[in-house]
Design a protein around this motif. Structure first.
Motif, PDB file in Angstrom:
ATOM      1  N   ASP A   1       0.860  -1.180   0.000  1.00 36.17           N
ATOM      2  CA  ASP A   1       0.000   0.000   0.000  1.00 36.17           C
ATOM      3  C   ASP A   1       0.896   1.229   0.000  1.00 36.17           C
ATOM      4  N   GLY A   2       0.509   2.257  -0.763  1.00 34.42           N
ATOM      5  CA  GLY A   2       1.290   3.479  -0.809  1.00 34.42           C
ATOM      6  C   GLY A   2       2.035   3.640  -2.123  1.00 34.42           C
ATOM      7  N   LEU A   3       2.759   4.758  -2.230  1.00 28.33           N
ATOM      8  CA  LEU A   3       3.465   5.112  -3.462  1.00 28.33           C
ATOM      9  C   LEU A   3       4.928   5.397  -3.174  1.00 28.33           C
ATOM     10  N   LEU A   4       5.796   4.862  -4.019  1.00 23.30           N
ATOM     11  CA  LEU A   4       7.218   5.175  -3.971  1.00 23.30           C
ATOM     12  C   LEU A   4       7.600   5.939  -5.223  1.00 23.30           C
ATOM     13  N   SER A   5       8.408   6.976  -5.069  1.00 19.88           N
ATOM     14  CA  SER A   5       8.964   7.720  -6.196  1.00 19.88           C
ATOM     15  C   SER A   5      10.369   7.218  -6.487  1.00 19.88           C
ATOM     16  N   VAL A   6      10.628   7.001  -7.762  1.00 19.57           N
ATOM     17  CA  VAL A   6      11.974   6.671  -8.224  1.00 19.57           C
ATOM     18  C   VAL A   6      12.516   7.932  -8.889  1.00 19.57           C
ATOM     19  N   VAL A   7      13.569   8.494  -8.329  1.00 24.02           N
ATOM     20  CA  VAL A   7      14.012   9.837  -8.693  1.00 24.02           C
ATOM     21  C   VAL A   7      15.453   9.819  -9.186  1.00 24.02           C
ATOM     22  N   GLN A   8      15.667  10.537 -10.277  1.00 23.80           N
ATOM     23  CA  GLN A   8      17.012  10.760 -10.789  1.00 23.80           C
ATOM     24  C   GLN A   8      17.473  12.139 -10.314  1.00 23.80           C
ATOM     25  N   SER A   9      18.591  12.179  -9.627  1.00 23.70           N
ATOM     26  CA  SER A   9      19.135  13.441  -9.140  1.00 23.70           C
ATOM     27  C   SER A   9      20.195  13.944 -10.105  1.00 23.70           C
ATOM     28  N   THR A  10      20.062  15.201 -10.516  1.00 24.90           N
ATOM     29  CA  THR A  10      21.049  15.823 -11.401  1.00 24.90           C
ATOM     30  C   THR A  10      21.427  17.170 -10.795  1.00 24.90           C
ATOM     31  N   GLY A  11      22.576  17.218 -10.176  1.00 19.63           N
ATOM     32  CA  GLY A  11      22.974  18.454  -9.506  1.00 19.63           C
ATOM     33  C   GLY A  11      22.043  18.754  -8.348  1.00 19.63           C
ATOM     34  N   HIS A  12      21.426  19.942  -8.391  1.00 20.36           N
ATOM     35  CA  HIS A  12      20.507  20.334  -7.321  1.00 20.36           C
ATOM     36  C   HIS A  12      19.055  20.062  -7.683  1.00 20.36           C
ATOM     37  N   ARG A  13      18.820  19.372  -8.804  1.00 17.17           N
ATOM     38  CA  ARG A  13      17.453  19.094  -9.240  1.00 17.17           C
ATOM     39  C   ARG A  13      17.143  17.607  -9.143  1.00 17.17           C
ATOM     40  N   GLU A  14      15.886  17.332  -8.884  1.00 16.19           N
ATOM     41  CA  GLU A  14      15.419  15.952  -8.854  1.00 16.19           C
ATOM     42  C   GLU A  14      14.248  15.813  -9.811  1.00 16.19           C
ATOM     43  N   LEU A  15      14.215  14.693 -10.527  1.00 11.80           N
ATOM     44  CA  LEU A  15      13.148  14.436 -11.478  1.00 11.80           C
ATOM     45  C   LEU A  15      12.656  13.013 -11.301  1.00 11.80           C
ATOM     46  N   GLU A  16      11.359  12.877 -11.126  1.00 11.93           N
ATOM     47  CA  GLU A  16      10.791  11.541 -10.984  1.00 11.93           C
ATOM     48  C   GLU A  16      10.824  10.818 -12.328  1.00 11.93           C
ATOM     49  N   VAL A  17      11.421   9.639 -12.351  1.00 14.58           N
ATOM     50  CA  VAL A  17      11.490   8.843 -13.577  1.00 14.58           C
ATOM     51  C   VAL A  17      10.594   7.615 -13.504  1.00 14.58           C
ATOM     52  N   GLY A  18      10.099   7.295 -12.314  1.00 16.57           N
ATOM     53  CA  GLY A  18       9.227   6.133 -12.185  1.00 16.57           C
ATOM     54  C   GLY A  18       8.402   6.196 -10.915  1.00 16.57           C
ATOM     55  N   LEU A  19       7.331   5.412 -10.923  1.00 13.91           N
ATOM     56  CA  LEU A  19       6.390   5.371  -9.806  1.00 13.91           C
ATOM     57  C   LEU A  19       6.102   3.899  -9.510  1.00 13.91           C
ATOM     58  N   ILE A  20       6.134   3.542  -8.228  1.00 12.34           N
ATOM     59  CA  ILE A  20       5.891   2.156  -7.827  1.00 12.34           C
ATOM     60  C   ILE A  20       4.806   2.127  -6.769  1.00 12.34           C
ATOM     61  N   GLY A  21       3.853   1.237  -6.954  1.00 12.01           N
ATOM     62  CA  GLY A  21       2.817   0.999  -5.967  1.00 12.01           C
ATOM     63  C   GLY A  21       2.641  -0.493  -5.763  1.00 12.01           C
ATOM     64  N   PHE A  22       1.412  -0.910  -5.492  1.00 10.80           N
ATOM     65  CA  PHE A  22       1.190  -2.316  -5.181  1.00 10.80           C
ATOM     66  C   PHE A  22       1.303  -3.227  -6.396  1.00 10.80           C
ATOM     67  N   GLU A  23       1.608  -2.630  -7.566  1.00 10.08           N
ATOM     68  CA  GLU A  23       1.853  -3.442  -8.754  1.00 10.08           C
ATOM     69  C   GLU A  23       3.309  -3.889  -8.857  1.00 10.08           C
ATOM     70  N   GLY A  24       4.180  -3.397  -7.949  1.00  8.25           N
ATOM     71  CA  GLY A  24       5.593  -3.648  -8.162  1.00  8.25           C
ATOM     72  C   GLY A  24       6.414  -3.788  -6.893  1.00  8.25           C
ATOM     73  N   PHE A  25       7.724  -3.674  -7.075  1.00 10.93           N
ATOM     74  CA  PHE A  25       8.654  -3.776  -5.966  1.00 10.93           C
ATOM     75  C   PHE A  25       9.861  -2.882  -6.243  1.00 10.93           C
ATOM     76  N   SER A  26      10.556  -2.504  -5.194  1.00  9.63           N
ATOM     77  CA  SER A  26      11.812  -1.771  -5.354  1.00  9.63           C
ATOM     78  C   SER A  26      12.952  -2.771  -5.200  1.00  9.63           C
ATOM     79  N   GLY A  27      13.967  -2.619  -6.025  1.00 15.93           N
ATOM     80  CA  GLY A  27      15.092  -3.538  -5.954  1.00 15.93           C
ATOM     81  C   GLY A  27      15.403  -4.197  -7.273  1.00 15.93           C
ATOM     82  N   LEU A  28      15.027  -3.545  -8.370  1.00  9.40           N
ATOM     83  CA  LEU A  28      15.253  -4.124  -9.700  1.00  9.40           C
ATOM     84  C   LEU A  28      16.717  -4.489  -9.949  1.00  9.40           C
ATOM     85  N   PRO A  29      17.689  -3.644  -9.530  1.00  5.50           N
ATOM     86  CA  PRO A  29      19.077  -4.015  -9.809  1.00  5.50           C
ATOM     87  C   PRO A  29      19.466  -5.374  -9.239  1.00  5.50           C
ATOM     88  N   ALA A  30      18.903  -5.743  -8.079  1.00  2.00           N
ATOM     89  CA  ALA A  30      19.244  -7.035  -7.485  1.00  2.00           C
ATOM     90  C   ALA A  30      18.840  -8.191  -8.391  1.00  2.00           C
TER      91      ALA A  30
END
Length: 238
Positions: free
Chosen positions: A51-80
């Motif tokens: 339950d809930g929302l996770l933001s996947v963010v790319q940081s570039t210098g002092h700016r952040e940009l959301e590149v992906g969104l994860i909820g109950f359809e997914g998981f965090s840890g793709l690199p593993a």
């Protein structure tokens, strides 16, 4: 772990694989702003979102940009899953709260490594997430801010229980990579069309079908691909 499992990936696993994994999981309650990982962190754990929302963010210098969104359809840890233990992204909780099932990456790979069909579910999700990231880039290049905001609202709505999404204009501006004033104007436009109702710190979806039509093909492609790959998708109506 006796409670109903909301996560669509866990639901897609074999009964045996899911049960073996769940007995190794820790359920955690998180709050807005809690960080799952920072760029360069060693990914000792993966998190299946209940339950809930996770933001996947790319940081570039002092700016952040959301590149992906994860909820109950997914998981965090793709690199593993892709034989890497470092994340290039900042991942944090963007909803007011979140509930996740945390499991050691080593345990995940050990359990699913013996079950090709279950591992294939995670790898298909990795591809579906890549499609979502690509769709984000395409939306930023080809669609108006109002359409991009409509797309983001639809994506958040997909992953939210109910029609109310708690979010500030400043946060939306940061995630969309635009000025706060631009998000305010875009929000007023969507509200004027009757698609949403905006209020302090939140907005409510009033006409989802209207939002989907307004977003045009900025929304729907990644969601359809998820459904094709995993077998189900939240809320998709078109």
């Amino acid at each position: 772990m006796a409670h109903h499992i909301n996560n669509l990936l866990l639901q897609a696993f074999s009964t045996e694989g899911r049960e073996q994994l769940l007995i190794q999981c820790d359920e955690q309650s998180l709050s807005r702003g809690d960080r799952i990982c920072r760029p360069g962190d060693d990914l000792a754990y993966v998190h299946f979102i209940e339950d809930g929302l996770l933001s996947v963010v790319q940081s570039t210098g002092h700016r952040e940009l959301e590149v992906g969104l994860i909820g109950f359809e997914g998981f965090s840890g793709l690199p593993a899953v892709m034989n890497s233990r470092q994340s290039p992204f900042l991942i944090f909780v963007q909803s007011e709260s979140a509930r996740v099932l945390r499991v050691s990456a080593d345990v995940l790979l050990a359990v699913l490594g013996r079950r090709d069909a279950d591992m294939a579910v995670l790898r298909r999700y990795c591809f579906a997430f890549l499609v979502q990231v690509s769709a984000n880039a395409r939306a930023a290049a080809r669609f108006t801010l109002e359409q991009r905001l409509a797309r983001w609202i639809l994506m958040a709505h997909d992953r939210t229980d109910g029609d109310e999404i708690h979010m500030t204009h400043q946060f939306l501006a940061s995630m969309l990579g635009v000025r706060r004033a631009g998000v305010t104007v875009a929000t007023h436009a969507l509200e004027g069309y009757g698609f949403i109702r905006a209020k302090r710190m939140a907005l409510r979806v009033r006409d989802r079908a209207g939002l989907e039509a307004f977003a045009m093909d900025a929304y729907g492609g990644a969601e359809t691909e998820y459904e094709r790959l995993i077998g189900s998708a939240p809320r998709l109506t078109t």
